[in-house]
Design an enzyme around this catalytic site. Structure first.
Site, PDB file in Angstrom:
ATOM      1  N   HIS A  53      -6.309  35.568 -31.052  1.00 25.05           N
ATOM      2  CA  HIS A  53      -7.049  34.900 -29.984  1.00 25.05           C
ATOM      3  C   HIS A  53      -8.332  35.671 -29.696  1.00 25.05           C
ATOM      4  O   HIS A  53      -8.512  36.811 -30.144  1.00 25.05           O
ATOM      5  CB  HIS A  53      -6.200  34.787 -28.710  1.00 25.05           C
ATOM      6  CG  HIS A  53      -5.618  36.060 -28.212  1.00 25.05           C
ATOM      7  ND1 HIS A  53      -6.381  37.129 -27.807  1.00 25.05           N
ATOM      8  CD2 HIS A  53      -4.333  36.455 -28.051  1.00 25.05           C
ATOM      9  CE1 HIS A  53      -5.595  38.094 -27.413  1.00 25.05           C
ATOM     10  NE2 HIS A  53      -4.342  37.729 -27.562  1.00 25.05           N
TER      11      HIS A  53
HETATM   12  P1  TYD Z   1       0.354  36.940 -26.215  1.00 24.75           P
HETATM   13  O1  TYD Z   1      -1.033  36.794 -25.652  1.00 24.75           O
HETATM   14  O2  TYD Z   1       0.803  35.914 -27.186  1.00 24.75           O
HETATM   15  O3  TYD Z   1       0.526  38.372 -26.855  1.00 24.75           O
HETATM   16  P2  TYD Z   1      -0.279  39.049 -28.071  1.00 24.75           P
HETATM   17  O4  TYD Z   1      -1.709  38.737 -27.885  1.00 24.75           O
HETATM   18  O5  TYD Z   1      -0.001  40.487 -27.926  1.00 24.75           O
HETATM   19  O6  TYD Z   1       0.250  38.564 -29.341  1.00 24.75           O
HETATM   20  O7  TYD Z   1       1.345  37.001 -24.985  1.00 24.75           O
HETATM   21  C1  TYD Z   1       2.753  36.852 -25.138  1.00 24.75           C
HETATM   22  C2  TYD Z   1       3.304  36.223 -23.860  1.00 24.75           C
HETATM   23  O8  TYD Z   1       3.113  37.095 -22.751  1.00 24.75           O
HETATM   24  C3  TYD Z   1       2.629  34.924 -23.511  1.00 24.75           C
HETATM   25  O9  TYD Z   1       3.634  34.043 -23.006  1.00 24.75           O
HETATM   26  C4  TYD Z   1       1.686  35.268 -22.384  1.00 24.75           C
HETATM   27  C5  TYD Z   1       2.372  36.435 -21.730  1.00 24.75           C
HETATM   28  N1  TYD Z   1       1.438  37.415 -21.132  1.00 24.75           N
HETATM   29  C6  TYD Z   1       1.380  37.560 -19.751  1.00 24.75           C
HETATM   30  O10 TYD Z   1       2.078  36.874 -18.983  1.00 24.75           O
HETATM   31  N2  TYD Z   1       0.538  38.497 -19.223  1.00 24.75           N
HETATM   32  C7  TYD Z   1      -0.253  39.282 -20.005  1.00 24.75           C
HETATM   33  O11 TYD Z   1      -1.022  40.135 -19.490  1.00 24.75           O
HETATM   34  C8  TYD Z   1      -0.205  39.120 -21.432  1.00 24.75           C
HETATM   35  C9  TYD Z   1      -1.059  39.949 -22.351  1.00 24.75           C
HETATM   36  C10 TYD Z   1       0.670  38.173 -21.948  1.00 24.75           C
END
Ligand code: TYD
Length: 140
Positions: A53
């Protein structure tokens, strides 16, 4: 300045003595923003790719406080770079509007992420084609 050239490795000051090491990361000093949020990632298998992302508003610093991983960054204009996170006193600074993939996690990887904002899912761009359109001015 190109967004890729703004992504850079940072080296933090270490205080070590016979009791062990202590690494210092102060907001607006060792890193270029105030820290509003921290989260950390561990237990990801080696073949997992996380991130995938870009963020409209958030800057990050990523530090492998244990183990190792890699971060691939892309500007959406055909340029990319790969950084290895393999020392607990170094991190990568990631500006806004840069695509990031974290991968190649070692079994013991603990990836600490410092963020400049509170969590807001609406500022995440999770579709690479949409990111490319935005950075090339084809979409807002
Ligand atoms: P995600 O953004 O997919 O993680 P990464 O970028 O590390 O692969 O996030 C995983 C899950 O956690 C998603 O459901 C969103 C949630 N999340 C939060 O609630 N708060 C946060 O600060 C972050 C980074 C993720």
């Amino acid at each position: 300045m190109n967004v890729l050239s703004r992504a850079q490795m940072l080296e933090f000051s270490q205080k070590g003595d016979d009791r062990g090491h202590l690494v210092i990361v102060e907001g607006m000093d060792d890193i270029p923003f105030d820290i509003k949020r921290i989260f950390y990632i561990f237990g990801s298998d080696q073949d997992v790719v996380r991130g995938q992302h870009a963020n409209k508003n958030t800057e990050f610093v990523l530090i492998n406080v244990a183990g190792t991983s890699k971060v691939r960054v892309k500007d959406g204009k055909g340029n990319e770079a790969v950084y290895s996170l393999n020392r607990p006193h170094t991190g990568i600074y990631l500006p806004k509007m840069i695509w990031k993939d974290m991968y190649d996690f070692s079994e013991d990887s603990v990836l600490l992420c410092l963020a400049s904002t509170h969590y807001d899912p609406s500022e995440y761009i999770r579709d690479y084609d949409e990111f490319v359109k935005i950075v090339n001015g084809e979409k807002k």
